[in-house]
Design a protein around this motif. Structure first.
Motif, PDB file in Angstrom:
ATOM      1  N   THR A 339       0.800  -1.338   0.394  1.00 53.39           N
ATOM      2  CA  THR A 339       0.021   0.009  -0.151  1.00 53.39           C
ATOM      3  C   THR A 339       1.039   1.377   0.264  1.00 53.39           C
ATOM      4  N   GLU A 340       2.000   1.291   1.064  1.00 55.18           N
ATOM      5  CA  GLU A 340       3.030   2.481   0.613  1.00 55.18           C
ATOM      6  C   GLU A 340       3.345   2.697  -0.692  1.00 55.18           C
ATOM      7  N   ASN A 341       4.015   1.431  -1.645  1.00 50.95           N
ATOM      8  CA  ASN A 341       4.277   1.723  -3.168  1.00 50.95           C
ATOM      9  C   ASN A 341       3.600   2.270  -3.807  1.00 50.95           C
ATOM     10  N   ALA A 342       1.983   2.138  -3.221  1.00 50.20           N
ATOM     11  CA  ALA A 342       1.063   1.998  -3.928  1.00 50.20           C
ATOM     12  C   ALA A 342       0.673   3.619  -4.543  1.00 50.20           C
ATOM     13  N   ALA A 343       0.164   3.887  -3.100  1.00 47.68           N
ATOM     14  CA  ALA A 343       0.480   5.472  -3.331  1.00 47.68           C
ATOM     15  C   ALA A 343       1.919   6.584  -3.053  1.00 47.68           C
ATOM     16  N   GLY A 344       2.441   5.566  -2.695  1.00 49.40           N
ATOM     17  CA  GLY A 344       3.798   6.698  -2.621  1.00 49.40           C
ATOM     18  C   GLY A 344       4.102   6.928  -4.693  1.00 49.40           C
ATOM     19  N   ASP A 345       3.632   5.508  -5.804  1.00 47.11           N
ATOM     20  CA  ASP A 345       4.179   5.201  -7.259  1.00 47.11           C
ATOM     21  C   ASP A 345       2.968   6.742  -7.580  1.00 47.11           C
ATOM     22  N   ALA A 346       1.550   6.647  -6.636  1.00 43.75           N
ATOM     23  CA  ALA A 346       0.655   7.506  -7.280  1.00 43.75           C
ATOM     24  C   ALA A 346       0.859   8.867  -7.322  1.00 43.75           C
ATOM     25  N   PHE A 347       1.161   9.471  -6.172  1.00 46.01           N
ATOM     26  CA  PHE A 347       1.913  10.637  -6.298  1.00 46.01           C
ATOM     27  C   PHE A 347       2.750  10.830  -7.087  1.00 46.01           C
ATOM     28  N   ALA A 348       4.170  10.667  -7.496  1.00 50.43           N
ATOM     29  CA  ALA A 348       5.227  10.896  -7.750  1.00 50.43           C
ATOM     30  C   ALA A 348       4.195  10.775  -9.747  1.00 50.43           C
ATOM     31  N   ALA A 349       3.298   9.675  -9.931  1.00 51.00           N
ATOM     32  CA  ALA A 349       3.287  10.342 -11.546  1.00 51.00           C
ATOM     33  C   ALA A 349       2.632  11.558 -11.312  1.00 51.00           C
ATOM     34  N   ALA A 350       1.402  11.549 -10.604  1.00 55.49           N
ATOM     35  CA  ALA A 350       0.623  12.433 -10.503  1.00 55.49           C
ATOM     36  C   ALA A 350       1.438  14.136 -10.598  1.00 55.49           C
ATOM     37  N   VAL A 351       2.655  14.152  -9.802  1.00 54.19           N
ATOM     38  CA  VAL A 351       3.114  15.887  -9.825  1.00 54.19           C
ATOM     39  C   VAL A 351       3.902  15.654 -11.128  1.00 54.19           C
ATOM     40  N   THR A 352       4.638  14.454 -11.822  1.00 55.39           N
ATOM     41  CA  THR A 352       4.988  14.239 -13.117  1.00 55.39           C
ATOM     42  C   THR A 352       4.358  15.199 -14.486  1.00 55.39           C
ATOM     43  N   ALA A 353       2.443  14.794 -14.266  1.00 51.00           N
ATOM     44  CA  ALA A 353       1.506  16.100 -15.204  1.00 51.00           C
ATOM     45  C   ALA A 353       0.926  17.044 -14.486  1.00 51.00           C
ATOM     46  N   GLY A 354       1.720  17.709 -13.396  1.00 50.93           N
ATOM     47  CA  GLY A 354       1.808  19.088 -12.957  1.00 50.93           C
ATOM     48  C   GLY A 354       2.441  20.195 -13.778  1.00 50.93           C
ATOM     49  N   ASN A 355       3.354  20.767 -12.157  1.00 47.88           N
ATOM     50  CA  ASN A 355       4.362  21.653 -13.394  1.00 47.88           C
ATOM     51  C   ASN A 355       5.563  21.292 -14.256  1.00 47.88           C
ATOM     52  N   THR A 356       6.193  21.965 -14.882  1.00 45.56           N
ATOM     53  CA  THR A 356       7.216  21.311 -15.598  1.00 45.56           C
ATOM     54  C   THR A 356       8.790  21.046 -14.963  1.00 45.56           C
ATOM     55  N   PRO A 357       8.747  19.949 -15.102  1.00 46.33           N
ATOM     56  CA  PRO A 357      10.422  19.829 -14.143  1.00 46.33           C
ATOM     57  C   PRO A 357      10.915  20.923 -14.361  1.00 46.33           C
ATOM     58  N   VAL A 358      11.792  21.185 -12.777  1.00 44.11           N
ATOM     59  CA  VAL A 358      13.548  21.799 -12.852  1.00 44.11           C
ATOM     60  C   VAL A 358      14.461  21.349 -12.604  1.00 44.11           C
ATOM     61  N   GLU A 359      15.175  21.409 -13.946  1.00 38.40           N
ATOM     62  CA  GLU A 359      16.717  21.113 -13.960  1.00 38.40           C
ATOM     63  C   GLU A 359      17.237  21.606 -12.970  1.00 38.40           C
ATOM     64  N   VAL A 360      18.439  20.118 -12.779  1.00 38.10           N
ATOM     65  CA  VAL A 360      19.264  20.612 -12.255  1.00 38.10           C
ATOM     66  C   VAL A 360      20.777  20.848 -12.430  1.00 38.10           C
ATOM     67  N   GLY A 361      21.689  22.697 -12.296  1.00 37.23           N
ATOM     68  CA  GLY A 361      22.757  22.464 -13.009  1.00 37.23           C
ATOM     69  C   GLY A 361      22.432  22.824 -14.507  1.00 37.23           C
ATOM     70  N   GLY A 362      24.197  22.563 -15.334  1.00 37.87           N
ATOM     71  CA  GLY A 362      23.863  22.607 -16.524  1.00 37.87           C
ATOM     72  C   GLY A 362      24.625  21.860 -17.296  1.00 37.87           C
ATOM     73  N   THR A 363      24.222  20.574 -18.526  1.00 35.24           N
ATOM     74  CA  THR A 363      24.412  19.723 -19.250  1.00 35.24           C
ATOM     75  C   THR A 363      26.046  19.435 -19.375  1.00 35.24           C
ATOM     76  N   GLY A 364      26.751  18.826 -18.809  1.00 36.95           N
ATOM     77  CA  GLY A 364      27.713  18.487 -18.877  1.00 36.95           C
ATOM     78  C   GLY A 364      28.760  18.675 -17.929  1.00 36.95           C
ATOM     79  N   THR A 365      28.581  19.354 -16.587  1.00 40.83           N
ATOM     80  CA  THR A 365      29.248  19.744 -15.524  1.00 40.83           C
ATOM     81  C   THR A 365      28.109  18.934 -14.428  1.00 40.83           C
ATOM     82  N   ALA A 366      29.262  18.500 -13.373  1.00 46.33           N
ATOM     83  CA  ALA A 366      28.718  17.942 -12.067  1.00 46.33           C
ATOM     84  C   ALA A 366      28.169  18.815 -11.241  1.00 46.33           C
ATOM     85  N   SER A 367      26.790  18.462 -10.716  1.00 50.29           N
ATOM     86  CA  SER A 367      26.036  18.890 -10.160  1.00 50.29           C
ATOM     87  C   SER A 367      26.816  19.318  -8.681  1.00 50.29           C
ATOM     88  N   THR A 368      26.714  20.670  -8.297  1.00 50.79           N
ATOM     89  CA  THR A 368      27.211  20.720  -7.014  1.00 50.79           C
ATOM     90  C   THR A 368      25.900  21.129  -5.947  1.00 50.79           C
TER      91      THR A 368
END
Length: 501
Positions: A339-368
């Protein structure tokens, strides 16, 4: 249960921190307490179910304390979502207490019965005379005779005679009797004699002669491996399980009760608000806003989760420890996990359909750490714009916890704990940018979500254990399950942070 002995204080018996006084001494000098653990040195090993409920209760209390401390540190009142969460936590604690009260009472009854056999110091009968109290006790101390051992063979009696005389075992040749062997014989009405000096010398001489003959003639040695047919194989301790049923995601929200009828239910949501405007002409509607309020809804569907099993009567009667306890624990833990996995996975999928994700750092560089901080603030701004509520929690997948944890730990000497605090032993005891951080193992890799927890909900009602006799198999059929409903009311109240590299 408290025992009061006359003149106890007169004999210098110790008193524990909780006020209980020892009632005597054991043969090795240790005090005997009227209640197990009274001196604070003994811990109680609970039944697996009791320990699980106690752990969940403590985890809930820790979560409440962290939430209140965080609000106090920021010198603010509790937010609406925090107040709702605390109310749900209090309700869950009461539910846990209702379950724990009879279970802990049963454990106390069980421990009290076991304690009765250890409450009184045994009599010590030996060179000082039969019926004399053990060393360290006054004549008016409570005592009892050793428990009678039922000897099954004559060989056992002979072995105890030899040990009681100090002519065998680790005390061989030293004239030191085996106290346990003496107690067993005395309890059966046999007073073993103490070895004389001549007996000790003769035993040593005989042992030297045997040793010399073995060295010159060779010897045949029998070891335990030569008798596998009579060596028992004990089962020690509780049954171990590799299931983590802690449910960090559901605990971060607080499961609401699902104790009402219907296959589905709706959560009302304002989809259009009234309008406001500046009046430009007195006594006129010019500039004033006018718009009707529209209230929509989000549908929650009840889901049934559970499992069943036919269990033979032999499996319940012949196993040790009982298969019954192991089965019940496994059913409960597996229910919590799925039940934990079902509720958590449904939440993660719903968020993906909301705001556009924000990327960390720039391409080709290690994220600090600074890259993560920039991305999280940007995501927090989007989450606030999408729901008009400040974020109050961060959720992340297992791999992101593993990636961010070392970065934060290594930065503490130079940056302090401004960015966050981590705990390698707890998925819920940590924070990031001063927000509580929860690790959800079932989340897809690379997932970090920030937002206001009031906009996603979980409801639950556990059916628990069902059982019925199944005569056709000479056994029992058992089942375990519950009802769960979950949904994200406003996906735009959350925003996902992704690592580009």
């Amino acid at each position: 249960m408290t025992f009061h002995l006359p003149n106890a204080a007169r004999h210098g018996l110790p008193i524990a921190k909780n006020g209980l006084q020892a009632i005597g001494y054991r043969k090795d000098g240790r005090p005997i307490w009227p209640v197990v653990g009274a001196d604070g040195t003994q811990t109680v090993e609970h039944m697996p179910m009791v320990q699980r409920l106690l752990d969940e209760r403590q985890s809930t209390l820790d979560f409440v304390e962290r939430t209140v401390n965080e609000a106090n540190t920021q010198k603010r009142d509790l937010s609406t979502s925090e107040s709702e969460t605390l109310a749900n936590s209090r309700k869950r604690i009461k539910e846990l207490d209702d379950q724990l009260t009879p279970l802990l009472a049963f454990e106390e009854d069980k421990a009290r019965a076991a304690q009765l056999a250890q409450t009184y110091a045994p009599q010590q009968t030996g060179p000082t005379g039969a019926g004399q109290p053990a060393a360290g006790l006054g004549g008016d101390q409570a005592r009892t005779n050793p428990r009678v051992k039922e000897y099954k063979t004559r060989g056992e009696v002979i072995v105890d005679h030899i040990r009681a005389a100090g002519l065998s075992g680790t005390n061989f040749g030293q004239g030191i009797p085996d106290a346990d062997a003496r107690d067993r014989l005395i309890a059966n009405g046999v007073i073993p004699p103490s070895p004389t000096d001549d007996q000790i010398r003769n035993a040593n001489k005989h042992a030297d002669q045997i040793r010399s003959r073995f060295e010159t003639e060779g010897r045949a040695t029998q070891v335990s491996g030569d008798m596998p047919g009579i060596i028992p194989v004990p089962i020690v301790g509780a049954v171990m399980s590799d299931v983590d049923a802690a449910r960090p995601f559901i605990n971060s929200l607080g499961a609401k009760p699902l104790d009402f009828a219907g296959e589905t239910f709706k959560r009302p949501l304002i989809t259009q608000h009234v309008a406001m405007g500046k009046q430009t002409t007195q006594a006129a509607t010019t500039g004033l806003g006018s718009q009707k309020m529209i209230i929509g809804s989000v549908t929650f569907a009840k889901e049934t989760w559970g499992g069943w099993l036919d269990v033979s009567r032999q499996d319940l009667d012949w196993t040790s420890p009982s298969a019954w306890d192991a089965l019940l624990n496994d059913f409960s833990e597996q229910y919590g996990l799925v039940t934990e996995n079902a509720a958590g996975d449904a939440f993660a999928a719903a968020v993906t359909a909301g705001n556009t994700p924000v990327e960390v750092g720039g391409t080709g560089t290690a994220s600090t750490l600074n890259d993560y901080a920039v991305a999280l603030y940007a995501a927090a701004a989007l989450a606030y714009a999408g729901a008009g509520r400040m974020p109050d929690r961060i959720w992340m997948s297992l791999d992101m916890w593993g990636a961010l944890g070392p970065k934060i730990e290594s930065a503490v000497p130079t940056m302090g704990n401004d960015l966050g605090q981590v705990n390698i032993g707890d998925f819920q005891a940590g924070n990031l940018l001063k927000l509580p951080r929860t690790v959800v193992p079932s989340f897809p890799s690379g997932t970090i979500i920030i937002g206001s927890s009031r906009w996603t909900e979980v409801y639950e009602e556990r059916i628990g254990l069902l059982q019925a006799v199944n005569p056709s198999i000479l056994g029992v059929q058992i089942a375990y399950g519950g009802y769960v409903a979950y949904n994200t009311i406003k996906p735009t109240a959350f925003c996902k942070v992704v690592n580009a590299t």
